[in-house]
Design a protein around this motif. Structure first.
Motif, short mmCIF file in Angstrom:
data_model
loop_
_atom_site.label_atom_id
_atom_site.label_comp_id
_atom_site.label_asym_id
_atom_site.label_seq_id
_atom_site.Cartn_x
_atom_site.Cartn_y
_atom_site.Cartn_z
N VAL A 142 0.86 -1.17 0.00
CA VAL A 142 0.00 0.00 0.00
C VAL A 142 0.91 1.24 0.00
O VAL A 142 1.75 1.38 0.89
CB VAL A 142 -0.90 0.01 1.25
N PRO A 143 0.79 2.13 -1.00
CA PRO A 143 1.74 3.26 -1.07
C PRO A 143 1.61 4.23 0.10
O PRO A 143 2.61 4.72 0.63
CB PRO A 143 1.38 3.95 -2.40
N SER A 144 0.37 4.51 0.51
CA SER A 144 0.16 5.41 1.65
C SER A 144 -1.28 5.23 2.14
O SER A 144 -2.19 4.97 1.34
CB SER A 144 0.39 6.86 1.25
N TYR A 145 -1.47 5.34 3.44
CA TYR A 145 -2.83 5.27 3.97
C TYR A 145 -3.57 6.57 3.69
O TYR A 145 -2.97 7.65 3.54
CB TYR A 145 -2.80 4.99 5.47
N SER A 146 -4.89 6.47 3.63
CA SER A 146 -5.72 7.65 3.41
C SER A 146 -5.67 8.58 4.62
O SER A 146 -5.26 8.17 5.72
CB SER A 146 -7.17 7.23 3.15
N ASN A 147 -6.11 9.81 4.44
CA ASN A 147 -6.16 10.75 5.56
C ASN A 147 -7.03 10.22 6.69
O ASN A 147 -6.72 10.40 7.87
CB ASN A 147 -6.67 12.11 5.08
N GLU A 148 -8.12 9.55 6.30
CA GLU A 148 -9.01 8.97 7.32
C GLU A 148 -8.31 7.90 8.13
O GLU A 148 -8.42 7.84 9.35
CB GLU A 148 -10.26 8.40 6.64
N ASP A 149 -7.55 7.03 7.44
CA ASP A 149 -6.82 5.97 8.13
C ASP A 149 -5.72 6.54 9.01
O ASP A 149 -5.48 6.07 10.13
CB ASP A 149 -6.22 5.00 7.11
N LEU A 150 -5.03 7.56 8.52
CA LEU A 150 -3.97 8.19 9.30
C LEU A 150 -4.53 8.86 10.55
O LEU A 150 -3.92 8.80 11.63
CB LEU A 150 -3.22 9.21 8.44
N MET A 151 -5.70 9.46 10.42
CA MET A 151 -6.34 10.09 11.58
C MET A 151 -6.72 9.03 12.61
O MET A 151 -6.57 9.23 13.82
CB MET A 151 -7.58 10.86 11.14
N LEU A 152 -7.18 7.88 12.12
CA LEU A 152 -7.53 6.77 13.02
C LEU A 152 -6.30 6.34 13.82
O LEU A 152 -6.37 6.14 15.04
CB LEU A 152 -8.06 5.61 12.19
N LEU A 153 -5.16 6.21 13.14
CA LEU A 153 -3.93 5.83 13.82
C LEU A 153 -3.48 6.90 14.80
O LEU A 153 -3.07 6.60 15.92
CB LEU A 153 -2.83 5.56 12.79
N GLN A 154 -3.57 8.15 14.38
CA GLN A 154 -3.11 9.24 15.25
C GLN A 154 -3.98 9.37 16.49
O GLN A 154 -3.49 9.70 17.57
CB GLN A 154 -3.10 10.55 14.47
N ASN A 155 -5.27 9.06 16.36
CA ASN A 155 -6.19 9.17 17.49
C ASN A 155 -6.12 7.95 18.42
O ASN A 155 -6.84 7.89 19.42
CB ASN A 155 -7.62 9.36 17.00
N ARG A 156 -5.29 6.99 18.05
CA ARG A 156 -5.09 5.78 18.87
C ARG A 156 -6.42 5.08 19.16
O ARG A 156 -6.76 4.80 20.32
CB ARG A 156 -4.37 6.12 20.17
N GLU A 157 -7.16 4.82 18.10
CA GLU A 157 -8.46 4.17 18.25
C GLU A 157 -8.33 2.67 18.48
O GLU A 157 -9.33 1.96 18.58
CB GLU A 157 -9.32 4.47 17.03
N ALA A 158 -7.11 2.17 18.53
CA ALA A 158 -6.85 0.76 18.83
C ALA A 158 -5.67 0.68 19.79
O ALA A 158 -4.93 1.65 19.98
CB ALA A 158 -6.56 -0.03 17.55
N GLN A 159 -5.53 -0.49 20.41
CA GLN A 159 -4.38 -0.69 21.30
C GLN A 159 -3.28 -1.54 20.65
O GLN A 159 -2.11 -1.45 21.03
CB GLN A 159 -4.82 -1.39 22.60
N VAL A 160 -3.68 -2.40 19.69
CA VAL A 160 -2.77 -3.42 19.18
C VAL A 160 -2.74 -3.40 17.66
O VAL A 160 -3.77 -3.22 17.01
CB VAL A 160 -3.19 -4.82 19.67
N VAL A 161 -1.54 -3.61 17.10
CA VAL A 161 -1.36 -3.80 15.66
C VAL A 161 -0.89 -5.23 15.42
O VAL A 161 0.07 -5.69 16.07
CB VAL A 161 -0.33 -2.81 15.09
N LEU A 162 -1.57 -5.94 14.52
CA LEU A 162 -1.18 -7.30 14.16
C LEU A 162 -0.47 -7.29 12.82
O LEU A 162 -0.98 -6.72 11.85
CB LEU A 162 -2.42 -8.20 14.05
N SER A 163 0.70 -7.93 12.75
CA SER A 163 1.44 -8.02 11.49
C SER A 163 2.03 -9.42 11.36
O SER A 163 2.46 -10.01 12.35
CB SER A 163 2.55 -6.96 11.45
N PHE A 164 2.09 -9.93 10.10
CA PHE A 164 2.40 -11.34 9.91
C PHE A 164 3.57 -11.61 8.96
O PHE A 164 3.84 -12.76 8.65
CB PHE A 164 1.15 -12.08 9.44
N SER A 165 4.22 -10.58 8.49
CA SER A 165 5.44 -10.76 7.70
C SER A 165 6.26 -9.49 7.80
O SER A 165 5.72 -8.40 8.04
CB SER A 165 5.12 -11.06 6.23
N LEU A 166 7.57 -9.63 7.61
CA LEU A 166 8.44 -8.46 7.69
C LEU A 166 8.09 -7.46 6.59
O LEU A 166 8.08 -6.24 6.84
CB LEU A 166 9.91 -8.89 7.58
N GLN A 167 7.81 -7.95 5.39
CA GLN A 167 7.45 -7.03 4.31
C GLN A 167 6.19 -6.25 4.65
O GLN A 167 6.10 -5.04 4.43
CB GLN A 167 7.23 -7.79 3.00
#
Length: 259
Positions: A165-190
């Protein structure tokens, strides 16, 4: 642990939608609020076709499937052909996905790595064996190189490719900045690297407030390099392993809040 311990937990799942159905179902069952924010997409290779896949399988003595990402792009005929050959999988998660697709997996290591697969006794004596590796584009060379050193004749069947994904949308970035979640799940280094890249417009310290659940030490080290010190390591990408880590972390997190 009781179901109540996961109520109030919100997680960001960065896995592509094509691999998220089981995980989402389990999170829903545990009353976890989930936000899907994929960092990469998985698409079929442009030149993949059933006839070529069947020919390569027929001409092979054994098959290796390196990732569960491969499986959604295999037709019923290809899956049926795989069942006629000794079938190896890289890790328990890939083996589990193959079994759910009706394949009989002959051998797989618990740990999802090429080296763990190469350490299996069944792959130590492969002189003159024709081995087909089903994988994504641009695979790491270790598996092919080591098998060739052992005398095997190795070929690739490219099934999928990853697109960051080249860049998240402004809406997605705002969600991250507002800390609307506690945990990020990731399943590969890439995927993890793509997540940080797609979030690069955020102030550097924003992501450091999240807890990351990853599946290997390389991913953990990358999180630490990015200034994210709260990291848990799941045994594999299997849903049960990820949920176990979430339950353990959430229990400790709530205990701290109550102190």
């Amino acid at each position: 642990m009781s179901l109540e311990l996961l109520q109030g937990l919100t997680v960001i799942n960065t896995r592509p939608l094509i691999r998220s159905e089981e995980l989402h179902a389990q999170l829903d069952a545990l009353a976890v609020h989930r936000i899907h924010l994929p960092a990469i997409s998985i698409v079929c290779c442009d030149d993949f076709n059933e006839a070529n896949a069947l020919r390569l399988i027929e001409d092979s003595d054994m098959i290796i499937v390196t990732s569960a990402n491969t499986i959604p792009f295999l037709t019923d005929a290809v899956l049926a052909a795989l069942q006629k050959k000794p079938l190896f999988a890289v890790g328990r998660s890939t083996a589990s996905c193959l079994k759910r697709s009706g394949c009989i997996v002959s051998h797989y290591p618990e740990h999802a790595s090429s080296q763990a697969l190469l350490d299996l006794p069944e792959l130590r004596s492969v002189d003159n064996k024709r081995i087909l590796i089903c994988c994504g584009e641009d695979p790491k060379p270790l598996l092919k190189d080591m098998l060739q050193q052992r005398g095997a004749l190795v070929n690739y069947l490219y099934c999928y490719r990853r697109i960051n994904v080249p860049s998240y949308s402004n809406e997605d970035l705002m969600l991250l900045q507002n800390r609307e979640a506690q945990v990020v799940l990731s399943f590969s280094l890439q995927s993890l690297q793509a997540f940080f890249s797609a979030s690069r417009c955020l102030p550097r310290d924003v992501l450091s407030h999240y807890h990351f659940v990853v599946i290997n030490q390389a991913m953990r080290s990358y999180c630490l390099e990015q200034g994210c010190s709260s990291v848990s390591l799941a045994d594999s990408a299997m849903t049960t392993d990820v949920v176990n880590v979430l339950q353990t972390w959430w229990y400790k997190f709530r205990e701290k809040q109550l102190q």
